[in-house]
Design a protein around this motif. Structure first.
Motif, mmCIF file in Angstrom:
data_model
loop_
_atom_site.group_PDB
_atom_site.id
_atom_site.type_symbol
_atom_site.label_atom_id
_atom_site.label_comp_id
_atom_site.label_asym_id
_atom_site.label_seq_id
_atom_site.Cartn_x
_atom_site.Cartn_y
_atom_site.Cartn_z
ATOM 1 N N GLN A 74 49.189 7.190 1.906
ATOM 2 C CA GLN A 74 47.750 7.127 1.649
ATOM 3 C C GLN A 74 46.999 8.308 2.272
ATOM 4 O O GLN A 74 46.207 8.965 1.616
ATOM 5 N N HIS A 75 47.250 8.543 3.547
ATOM 6 C CA HIS A 75 46.617 9.678 4.222
ATOM 7 C C HIS A 75 47.708 10.630 4.679
ATOM 8 O O HIS A 75 48.692 10.189 5.246
ATOM 9 N N GLN A 76 47.492 11.908 4.415
ATOM 10 C CA GLN A 76 48.525 12.886 4.738
ATOM 11 C C GLN A 76 48.458 13.255 6.219
ATOM 12 O O GLN A 76 47.732 14.149 6.624
ATOM 13 N N GLN A 77 49.249 12.515 6.986
ATOM 14 C CA GLN A 77 49.224 12.723 8.433
ATOM 15 C C GLN A 77 50.446 13.475 8.930
ATOM 16 O O GLN A 77 50.840 13.331 10.079
ATOM 17 N N GLY A 78 51.070 14.231 8.054
ATOM 18 C CA GLY A 78 52.173 15.070 8.492
ATOM 19 C C GLY A 78 53.498 14.701 7.851
ATOM 20 O O GLY A 78 53.664 13.629 7.276
ATOM 21 N N GLY A 145 73.101 28.780 22.588
ATOM 22 C CA GLY A 145 72.924 28.866 21.145
ATOM 23 C C GLY A 145 72.713 27.522 20.467
ATOM 24 O O GLY A 145 72.705 27.442 19.238
ATOM 25 N N ARG A 146 72.537 26.465 21.256
ATOM 26 C CA ARG A 146 72.318 25.152 20.638
ATOM 27 C C ARG A 146 70.848 24.998 20.256
ATOM 28 O O ARG A 146 69.951 25.387 21.016
ATOM 29 N N VAL A 147 70.611 24.394 19.073
ATOM 30 C CA VAL A 147 69.227 24.172 18.637
ATOM 31 C C VAL A 147 68.594 23.127 19.552
ATOM 32 O O VAL A 147 69.156 22.052 19.745
ATOM 33 N N VAL A 148 67.451 23.453 20.132
ATOM 34 C CA VAL A 148 66.789 22.481 21.008
ATOM 35 C C VAL A 148 65.460 21.951 20.456
ATOM 36 O O VAL A 148 65.081 20.835 20.740
ATOM 37 N N ARG A 149 64.763 22.772 19.686
ATOM 38 C CA ARG A 149 63.530 22.266 19.074
ATOM 39 C C ARG A 149 63.025 23.222 17.988
ATOM 40 O O ARG A 149 63.487 24.351 17.856
ATOM 41 N N ILE A 150 62.044 22.710 17.254
ATOM 42 C CA ILE A 150 61.343 23.557 16.277
ATOM 43 C C ILE A 150 59.881 23.616 16.708
ATOM 44 O O ILE A 150 59.290 22.593 17.051
ATOM 45 N N VAL A 151 59.348 24.819 16.713
ATOM 46 C CA VAL A 151 57.936 24.977 17.072
ATOM 47 C C VAL A 151 57.193 25.522 15.853
ATOM 48 O O VAL A 151 57.575 26.553 15.286
ATOM 49 N N GLU A 152 56.168 24.805 15.448
ATOM 50 C CA GLU A 152 55.361 25.253 14.311
ATOM 51 C C GLU A 152 54.599 26.522 14.704
ATOM 52 O O GLU A 152 54.250 26.714 15.870
ATOM 53 N N ARG A 153 54.341 27.357 13.703
ATOM 54 C CA ARG A 153 53.695 28.636 13.984
ATOM 55 C C ARG A 153 52.411 28.468 14.798
ATOM 56 O O ARG A 153 52.179 29.159 15.783
ATOM 57 N N ARG A 154 51.603 27.486 14.393
ATOM 58 C CA ARG A 154 50.308 27.332 15.050
ATOM 59 C C ARG A 154 50.401 26.838 16.495
ATOM 60 O O ARG A 154 49.446 26.935 17.249
ATOM 61 N N ASP A 155 51.578 26.288 16.838
ATOM 62 C CA ASP A 155 51.757 25.785 18.206
ATOM 63 C C ASP A 155 52.589 26.744 19.048
ATOM 64 O O ASP A 155 52.914 26.437 20.193
ATOM 65 N N ALA A 156 52.934 27.904 18.468
ATOM 66 C CA ALA A 156 53.891 28.782 19.155
ATOM 67 C C ALA A 156 53.203 29.803 20.062
ATOM 68 O O ALA A 156 52.144 30.336 19.726
ATOM 69 N N ASP A 157 53.822 30.069 21.224
ATOM 70 C CA ASP A 157 53.358 31.175 22.074
ATOM 71 C C ASP A 157 53.963 32.472 21.518
ATOM 72 O O ASP A 157 54.858 32.427 20.668
ATOM 73 N N PRO A 158 53.495 33.627 21.979
ATOM 74 C CA PRO A 158 53.959 34.892 21.387
ATOM 75 C C PRO A 158 55.481 35.055 21.410
ATOM 76 O O PRO A 158 56.058 35.551 20.436
ATOM 77 N N ALA A 159 56.145 34.624 22.465
ATOM 78 C CA ALA A 159 57.598 34.788 22.546
ATOM 79 C C ALA A 159 58.289 33.951 21.466
ATOM 80 O O ALA A 159 59.218 34.421 20.789
ATOM 81 N N THR A 160 57.804 32.722 21.269
ATOM 82 C CA THR A 160 58.396 31.842 20.250
ATOM 83 C C THR A 160 58.095 32.384 18.853
ATOM 84 O O THR A 160 58.935 32.357 17.960
ATOM 85 N N ALA A 190 48.523 21.303 17.214
ATOM 86 C CA ALA A 190 47.383 22.033 16.658
ATOM 87 C C ALA A 190 46.791 21.346 15.423
ATOM 88 O O ALA A 190 45.587 21.414 15.186
ATOM 89 N N GLN A 191 47.637 20.716 14.611
ATOM 90 C CA GLN A 191 47.138 20.117 13.370
ATOM 91 C C GLN A 191 46.916 18.611 13.481
ATOM 92 O O GLN A 191 46.518 17.983 12.502
ATOM 93 N N GLN A 192 47.219 18.068 14.662
ATOM 94 C CA GLN A 192 47.129 16.620 14.889
ATOM 95 C C GLN A 192 47.857 15.836 13.806
ATOM 96 O O GLN A 192 47.343 14.868 13.243
ATOM 97 N N GLU A 193 49.071 16.302 13.546
ATOM 98 C CA GLU A 193 49.899 15.646 12.534
ATOM 99 C C GLU A 193 51.190 15.157 13.175
ATOM 100 O O GLU A 193 51.597 15.650 14.227
ATOM 101 N N TYR A 194 51.830 14.203 12.500
ATOM 102 C CA TYR A 194 53.150 13.733 12.942
ATOM 103 C C TYR A 194 54.194 14.605 12.259
ATOM 104 O O TYR A 194 54.439 14.468 11.070
ATOM 105 N N TYR A 195 54.735 15.544 13.043
ATOM 106 C CA TYR A 195 55.672 16.520 12.476
ATOM 107 C C TYR A 195 57.084 15.953 12.395
ATOM 108 O O TYR A 195 57.620 15.474 13.396
#
Ligand code: UD1
Ligand code: CA
Length: 454
Positions: A74-78, A145-160, A190-195
């Motif tokens: 109903q509502h696009q919450q991510g 080299g293990r995947v630990v997380r995904i960071v969305e562009r809008r939540d990323a610091d410059p290094a990420t 940043a988007q207040q969404e459930y990623y």
């Protein structure tokens, strides 16, 4: 293990600046969502779940597939919230593959390989390396080299942000585990969404193994958020279609300049010049040649037929060894017999043109049954419309029609008849006769032309 696929298609796609739901924008003549569904189906899943929200009714009408399980967000919450709409209907022990409705160029083989990776991990991702900075989630790996997380562009610091491995949006895990992780996802971002992408940190943090298949073909993972990405994806689809045609032996004068918006079936030794557009279902026989800037829509073309440049042909059946154009316009329900010739600036609509007949210049033939071996002179018009109704013109075999003739329908011309040039034919003409319907030429001898007064 049983597989169920969840496709996310609830978003409006604000960056498209369009009223049409994003997933209904077309690629190669069909909605991008149809490409995703087709790819999903190729994996033979137990079920395909489709999560819709914005423009649900439009999406349902466009997809119209009885085998799909529909879910309303109903509502696009991510993206995480979207997946949650479908998961209650998936058994815990099944595998879930999540696909995004706006990532339409993936090929089933890639997904198959990725799913195999699940045999020795709990969560599988599909990632890709990009040179340019993109509006995509960054894949963060630890020192091993293990995947630990995904960071969305809008939540990323410059290094990420500088990381070049990106999330394609494709993810797979056992349903029970995915439900567990999604239950813990919050919307503090940043988007207040459930990623959906927050599941990765939850899985890795909880001691589960997360792996990623890095897709070699970055282009195939392209996500479509705006019109420029849509155009780019269209070209990729067209290049793929051109490559498939060339594999089958078609000569393309320039594979960068062809558009197939639908399906094109081809025989042997077909040659297609630049800027040809094929819409819907088209079939070309052996040895067919298509001239530059020609448009074909839902049309069948027989063996050895040549269509010259700038012709527009829609819902027609063209026989073998015909010659059309340049500048021919063939409209729906036109049928051309073998060896027929239709030349420049000729329009044909809802008519049967018999084998070997010629209409070579500047004519309109509509609602007509034209026999075999008929010769139609330049500037011939079938006057088929009386302002209220359409009427038929019937012309027998071997008729010869002089130039600048009008047939005022309904009218029947018998076999072998001859029509004198410049005639307006309002009555039936008997077989074998000559009909001339024009005012007689008069001669005034020693005629003096008017002169200007000096
Ligand atoms: C998403 C990913 C990003 C990834 C990229 C790949 C998240 C949070 N981000 O970003 O990591 O690199 O895709 O292309 O997942 N949708 C819903 N309901 C919603 C929100 C989205 O159904 O509430 C659907 C959209 O219709 C779309 C898909 O999910 O088909 C992706 O959503 P979109 O907003 O385009 O995500 P991105 O910002 O591209
Ligand atoms: Ca997207």
């Amino acid at each position: 293990m049983k597989l169920e696929i969840v496709i996310l298609a609830a978003g409006q796609g604000r960056r498209m600046h369009s009223d049409l739901p994003k997933v209904l924008h077309t690629l190669a003549g069909k909605p991008m969502l149809a490409h995703v569904i087709e790819c999903a189906r190729a994996l033979s899943p137990q079920k395909i779940h489709l999560v819709t929200g914005y423009g649900t009714e439009q999406v349902r009408t466009a997809v119209d597939d009885a085998h799909i399980c529909w879910h309303l967000q109903q509502h696009q919450q991510g993206t995480g919230h979207a997946v949650q709409q479908a998961l209650p209907e998936v058994a815990d022990e099944h595998l879930v593959l999540v696909l995004y409705g706006d990532v339409p160029l993936l090929e089933p083989q890639t997904l198959q390989t990725m799913l195999q990776g699940l045999s020795d991990c709990d969560l599988m991702l599909l990632t890709a390396n990009f040179e340019e900075t993109a509006d995509l989630g960054r894949i963060v790996r630890d020192s091993q080299g293990r995947v630990v997380r995904i960071v969305e562009r809008r939540d990323a610091d410059p290094a990420t942000l500088a990381l070049r491995e990106m999330n394609t949006g494709v993810l797979a895990a056992r349903a029970g585990q995915l439900k567990h992780w999604l239950g813990q996802v919050g919307n503090d971002n940043a988007q207040q969404e459930y990623y959906l992408t927050d599941c990765i940190a939850l899985a890795a943090g909880g001691g589960h193994t997360v792996k990623a298949l890095v897709c070699e073909d970055g282009e195939a993972t392209l996500g479509i958020n705006d019109k420029s990405q849509l155009a780019r994806a269209e070209r990729i689809c067209q290049r793929r279609a051109a490559a498939r045609l060339m594999e089958r032996g078609v000569t393309l004068m320039d594979p960068e300049r062809i558009d197939i918006r639908g399906e094109l079936q081809v025989g042997r030794d077909v040659v297609i010049d630049v800027n040809a557009v094929f819409e819907g279902q088209n079939r070309l026989g052996d040895g067919v040649r298509i001239g530059a800037n020609t448009v074909l829509i839902n049309t069948t073309v027989g063996d050895g037929t040549q269509i010259h440049a700038h012709s527009h042909i829609e819902e027609a059946q063209i026989g073998s060894a015909c010659r059309l154009g340049p500048f021919a316009r063939i409209r729906p329900q036109a049928r051309l017999g073998d060896g027929a010739q239709v030349g420049n600036f000729v329009e044909i609509k809802k008519s049967d043109i018999g084998a070997g007949s010629k209409i070579n210049h500047l004519s309109y033939i509509g609602d007509t049954q034209l026999g075999e071996q008929v010769n139609v002179g330049a500037g011939t018009i079938t006057c088929n419309y009386d302002g209220a109704r359409k009427h038929r013109t019937i012309i027998g075999d071997h008729v010869f029609v002089g130039s600048d003739t009008q047939f005022v329908a309904p009218v029947i011309i018998g076999k072998g008849a001859t029509i004198g040039a410049g005639s307006t034919i309002t009555k039936d003409v008997a077989a074998g006769s000559l009909a001339v319907a024009r005012s007689k030429q008069e001669a005034v001898e020693n005629w003096k032309r008017p002169e200007k007064k000096s």
